[in-house]
Write a protein that holds these residues in place. Structure first.
Motif, PDB file in Angstrom:
ATOM      1  N   ILE A 189       0.810  -1.213   0.168  1.00 22.22           N
ATOM      2  CA  ILE A 189       0.063  -0.138  -0.086  1.00 22.22           C
ATOM      3  C   ILE A 189       0.973   1.239   0.008  1.00 22.22           C
ATOM      4  CG2 ILE A 189      -1.744   1.330   1.244  1.00 22.22           C
ATOM      5  CD1 ILE A 189      -2.792  -1.362   2.576  1.00 22.22           C
ATOM      6  N   PRO A 190       0.682   2.054  -0.788  1.00 21.76           N
ATOM      7  CA  PRO A 190       1.685   3.326  -1.001  1.00 21.76           C
ATOM      8  C   PRO A 190       1.310   4.333   0.189  1.00 21.76           C
ATOM      9  CG  PRO A 190       0.665   2.924  -3.354  1.00 21.76           C
ATOM     10  CD  PRO A 190       0.020   1.845  -2.226  1.00 21.76           C
ATOM     11  N   HIS A 191       2.117   5.159   0.569  1.00 24.59           N
ATOM     12  CA  HIS A 191       1.960   6.197   1.475  1.00 24.59           C
ATOM     13  C   HIS A 191       1.072   7.155   0.971  1.00 24.59           C
ATOM     14  CE1 HIS A 191       5.290   4.674   3.802  1.00 24.59           C
ATOM     15  NE2 HIS A 191       6.125   4.760   2.891  1.00 24.59           N
ATOM     16  N   GLY A 192      -0.094   7.627   1.924  1.00 23.17           N
ATOM     17  CA  GLY A 192      -1.094   8.553   1.657  1.00 23.17           C
ATOM     18  C   GLY A 192      -2.328   7.977   1.505  1.00 23.17           C
ATOM     19  N   ILE A 193      -2.415   6.725   1.238  1.00 26.32           N
ATOM     20  CA  ILE A 193      -3.598   6.052   1.322  1.00 26.32           C
ATOM     21  C   ILE A 193      -4.278   5.849   2.623  1.00 26.32           C
ATOM     22  CG2 ILE A 193      -4.929   3.927   0.761  1.00 26.32           C
ATOM     23  CD1 ILE A 193      -3.156   3.619  -1.714  1.00 26.32           C
TER      24      ILE A 193
END
Length: 377
Positions: A189-193
Motif C-alpha cells: 500500500i503506497p503512502h498517503g492512502i
C-alpha cells in the motif's frame, strides 16, 4: 431485513499459519529441541490442495483418453518441481526491490510459504517439465496439456485462497460493497492512502474467473451436455427378498439422488492441444485485466506491468496453437501416446491362450523315445 456488509474483511494475521508442537520427538531424537514446532502456512496448504485436486481430475481425464492410470503422477513430479522453481524465479525477477538492495535478506528468496509464486513462471517452467516427462513416457505433450486444463484452473482458484489469508494480491482502492479490508502496515500500500480505504479483491476476481473457465470448458465447449431423466429409487434398491438379486445400473449415486442425470458426450474437435490453447486465451484475458488494477509495485516495460505482457503473450500463443492445430490435425485424436509407445491395458490382453510347459524339441525327443525310433550307438 438483514443488512449486507459493505466490505469484505480479511482474516487476521494469526490465521495465515499455525504450529504443530514437535517437542515430543526429543525423547526419540535428542537433537530435536523440546520446544520445536512445525510451522504450517495456509498458503502452502492451499497450493497443496490445488495440486491434489488437479491430479485427481487430470488422472480421470487422461485415463478416459486411453492413458495409463496414474501416469499423470510421473508427469506431475517434473511439472511441480519445474513449476515451483519457475514461479518463484518469475516473481523475484518481476519484484526485485523485495529481495535486493540495502537491508534485504537474500534468503527470503527461498521463503515460498510467505507468498510470491507467479503463475506465468509456473506455466512456462511447468510446461517444460511436462514436455520432458512426456518425451520419457511416450505421451503427446499437447494431449496431456488438454487433460490438465480444467484441473489446473481449479487448482489456481484454490491457490488464491492462500493470497487471501496472506492479505496480498489486492487491487486499487474502491468503494464497492465487496471492497477488501487490508491491515496496516502493508508494504504493497503506497503512502498517503488512508487506513479506512478498501481495495479491489483481485484474488477473488481471479478465483471466480478460473472456476468459470473450468465450467465453460468442460460443460459448454469440450462436451455436449444432455440431461436424462433418472430412474426411481425403487429400481435401484436391492431386491433380495423379491428376486434374491440386486439391481445393478451404471448411473452414479448422484444421478439417483437428482431427478435427472447429466451425460457428457465429448466433441471430437477439441483435441490436439486446442483445449490448452483455449485455456491460454481465457486465462490471459482475465489476468490482463486483473493485473491492470493491482496496487502492488512491479517491473514495467513501456509503462505496462510485466505480468500484463505475460498475459498478452499467453493470448497470442493460444491463438497461434488454435490456428496451427486446426490446419495440421483436422481429424480425431486417436491416442494420447505417440505411435509405437501406446499403453495396453492388461485387462485387454487375451488370457484364453494356453502355452505348453515343454517346447517342440522336447516333444519330438519324447515321441522318438516312446516309439522305438533310431538311437545313437
Amino acid at each position: 431485513m438483514i443488512a449486507l456488509p459493505l466490505s469484505l474483511p480479511s482474516p487476521p494475521e494469526e490465521w495465515s499459519g499455525f504450529q504443530i508442537p514437535m517437542g515430543w520427538l526429543h525423547s526419540i531424537l535428542p537433537f530435536v529441541s523440546e520446544d520445536a514446532a512445525l510451522n504450517i502456512r495456509v498458503y502452502a496448504l492451499a497450493i497443496l490442495t490445488g495440486i491434489v485436486v488437479a491430479l485427481v481430475i487430470t488422472n480421470h481425464r487422461l485415463t478416459k483418453r486411453g492413458g495409463e492410470p496414474g501416469v499423470i503422477i510421473d508427469v506431475s513430479i517434473w511439472a511441480i518441481v519445474f513449476g515451483i522453481v519457475g514461479a518463484r524465479l518469475w516473481h523475484v525477477v518481476t519484484h526485485p526491490d523485495d529481495y535486493f538492495g540495502p537491508g534485504k535478506d537474500l534468503m527470503k528468496i527461498l521463503y515460498i510459504w510467505e507468498g510470491g509464486l507467479a503463475i506465468f513462471g509456473t506455466l512456462l517452467f511447468g510446461a517444460a517439465g511436462v514436455w520432458i516427462a512426456c518425451r520419457r513416457l511416450g505421451l503427446r505433450f499437447l494431449s496431456v496439456a488438454d487433460a490438465i486444463v480444467p484441473g489446473l484452473l481449479i487448482a489456481q482458484a484454490l491457490g488464491r485462497l492462500g493470497n487471501y489469508f496472506n492479505q496480498e494480491l489486492f487491487g486499487l482502492p474502491t468503494d464497492l460493497p465487496w471492497g477488501l479490508e487490508i491491515d496496516r502496515p502493508n508494504a504493497a500500500i503506497p503512502h498517503g492512502i488512508g487506513a479506512d480505504v478498501l481495495f479491489h479483491p483481485t484474488f477473488l476476481y481471479e478465483m471466480l474467473w478460473n472456476l468459470a473457465g473450468a465450467f465453460i470448458i468442460v460443460f459448454l465447449v469440450e462436451n455436449t451436455v444432455t440431461f436424462v431423466k433418472s430412474r426411481p429409487w425403487s429400481e435401484y434398491w436391492p431386491t433380495f427378498v423379491r428376486r434374491r438379486t440386486a439391481v445393478v445400473d451404471d448411473q452414479s449415486w448422484l444421478g439417483r439422488l437428482l431427478p435427472f442425470t447429466v451425460r457428457l458426450q465429448r466433441r471430437g474437435y477439441w483435441q490436439w492441444g486446442r483445449v490448452f490453447a483455449l485455456y491460454l486465451i481465457w486465462y490471459g484475458a482475465g489476468r490482463a485485466w486483473f493485473e491492470s488494477i493491482r496496487l502492488d509495485p512491479s517491473e514495467t516495460m513501456l509503462g505496462i506491468r510485466s505480468n500484463v505482457w505475460g498475459a498478452l503473450a499467453a493470448i497470442l500463443l493460444g491463438i497461434v496453437i488454435l490456428i496451427v492445430q486446426h490446419r495440421r490435425h483436422p481429424g480425431v485424436e486417436g491416442s494420447p501416446y505417440r505411435p509405437g509407445r501406446e499403453w495396453v491395458d492388461p485387462a485387454d490382453v487375451d488370457s484364453d491362450d494356453t502355452y505348453p510347459d515343454t517346447d517342440a524339441s522336447d516333444e519330438a525327443a519324447l515321441t522318438s523315445a516312446t516309439s522305438g525310433g533310431p538311437r545313437s550307438s
